[in-house]
Design a protein around this motif. Sequence first.
Motif, PDB file in Angstrom:
ATOM      1  N   ASN A 152      -3.005  55.769  34.286  1.00 36.42           N
ATOM      2  CA  ASN A 152      -4.478  56.675  33.641  1.00 36.42           C
ATOM      3  C   ASN A 152      -5.235  56.864  34.772  1.00 36.42           C
ATOM      4  N   ASP A 154      -8.093  58.919  34.770  1.00 39.82           N
ATOM      5  CA  ASP A 154      -9.395  58.648  34.199  1.00 39.82           C
ATOM      6  C   ASP A 154      -9.664  57.023  34.471  1.00 39.82           C
ATOM      7  N   MET A 155      -8.810  56.274  34.055  1.00 41.51           N
ATOM      8  CA  MET A 155      -9.123  55.140  34.340  1.00 41.51           C
ATOM      9  C   MET A 155      -9.368  54.331  35.791  1.00 41.51           C
ATOM     10  N   LYS A 157     -10.010  56.377  38.081  1.00 41.63           N
ATOM     11  CA  LYS A 157     -11.320  57.073  38.882  1.00 41.63           C
ATOM     12  C   LYS A 157     -12.626  56.251  38.400  1.00 41.63           C
ATOM     13  N   LYS A 158     -12.570  55.905  37.083  1.00 42.85           N
ATOM     14  CA  LYS A 158     -13.579  55.120  36.600  1.00 42.85           C
ATOM     15  C   LYS A 158     -14.190  53.730  37.409  1.00 42.85           C
ATOM     16  N   TYR A 159     -12.869  53.186  37.631  1.00 45.69           N
ATOM     17  CA  TYR A 159     -12.887  51.791  38.392  1.00 45.69           C
ATOM     18  C   TYR A 159     -12.859  52.070  40.061  1.00 45.69           C
ATOM     19  N   HIS A 180     -11.846  44.078  33.792  1.00 44.83           N
ATOM     20  CA  HIS A 180     -12.315  44.906  32.638  1.00 44.83           C
ATOM     21  C   HIS A 180     -11.626  44.842  31.268  1.00 44.83           C
ATOM     22  N   GLU A 265      -5.478  53.296  25.886  1.00 46.90           N
ATOM     23  CA  GLU A 265      -6.094  52.678  26.989  1.00 46.90           C
ATOM     24  C   GLU A 265      -6.197  51.173  27.098  1.00 46.90           C
ATOM     25  N   LYS A 290      -4.320  62.999  31.403  1.00 42.44           N
ATOM     26  CA  LYS A 290      -4.956  61.561  31.967  1.00 42.44           C
ATOM     27  C   LYS A 290      -3.693  60.869  32.854  1.00 42.44           C
TER      28      LYS A 290
END
Length: 424
Positions: A152, A154-155, A157-159, A180, A265, A290
């Motif tokens: 993923n 987006d995931m 990138k987020k973390y 998380h 997700e 994603k």
Amino acid sequence: MLKRKLWILGMIVLLFTAACQGSGDKAASGDSGDTTLTLWHIETGPSEKALKEAVKRFEDSHDGVKVKVVRQENDPYKTKLSVAMGGGTPPDVFHSWGGGWLEKFVDSGQVADLSDTIDTSRFLPSALTPATFDGKNYGAPLAMDIVPVWYNKDMFKKYGLEEPETFEDLNNIAETLKSHDILPFSLANKSKWPGSFYYMYLAERIGGPDLFNEAFNREGRGFDDEAYVEAGKKIQELVKNDDFPNGFNGMNFDTGQSRQLMYAEKAGMIIQGSWMLGTTRADMPAFEKKLGFFLFPSVEGGKGSNKDIVGGVSPVFSVAKKSKHQKLAKELVQELTSKETAQELANKDGAISAVKDVEYDDEYVKQISKVLEQAEYLQTFYDQTLPPELAEAHLDTTQAIFGLSMTPEEAAKQVEEKAKEVLK
């Protein structure tokens, strides 16, 4: 007047006889008449649609000929086909992956030789190899697959996560995701082959690209080599670290249980074939943006490279020797593996074409194709390359490793003992 009536009657009889003979010849040749072929396959989504359109083109060009298309579920398929072959009622055309599984049917005289039917120059040589035995061809390939790690984007990138270079990097990603409350890997391993990807990759990364060939050809290391033992140990470390879903060994891949965790997700990564792209487009099109992928990372101190890939050829279409309409069945195979079919599969299902000169419009497929072109080594799927008995031993022991019911040493020893029985 009587003579004239008799002459007309005689002419009618002659014309009728000629017509019957003509239609009889046509029907006997298999070119027309009420003829139905059966095609078994396991494709879904855009891939299935591409096959159905190929079938329609075939039917349109063969007056009076129909094709009964039967989609089988992936996991029960091998058993169903084996039963049909053994019972003398196989489909005319059937899906295979080549390798040891197809060779079993070839050796028992159940598959038609396609050597004089298909133009082998249309296909990539590496795609023809799994269906070529003793110099004869028994299957026409349509697509090729590689097995990356899908993730993923987006995931990540987020973390603040980056694509890993090493297995240690991958473990660090897993720890971040778990912090998380996200599962690192989604896995549905009831059918055993999804877990096999981990084992194949880890064994190759540790033991190098020659490991499997040495064990398979009985020239050097065996299936009980330390590299296989270490691969099993690393899998069990992942299990003990809770990197997989609860009950993953009983979860069903065919019903989408592992993919749903990705779509929801709840999991960050999944190791699956390049068919994941087409499946996602069919299941959850919005998730495609994603979806990213990277190749399985290297293992520190190992002999393998992260440019070595696990992959295979699928679908390969073959003709049953007991087909009553072999000529037509072979022509159907040609349409199923035509450039037109391959082109649609590549751009709508994300498939890497086994057919030459296909142009890729899809950016994902361009990336996947580039990975295949740059690969230093392609490890074909164990369960398709090995003879059936040995493939079953590999799958059973691998699942047992994941289930912690067998030590890596016991698993490696059991596979090697079976190899000594089966391989010459």
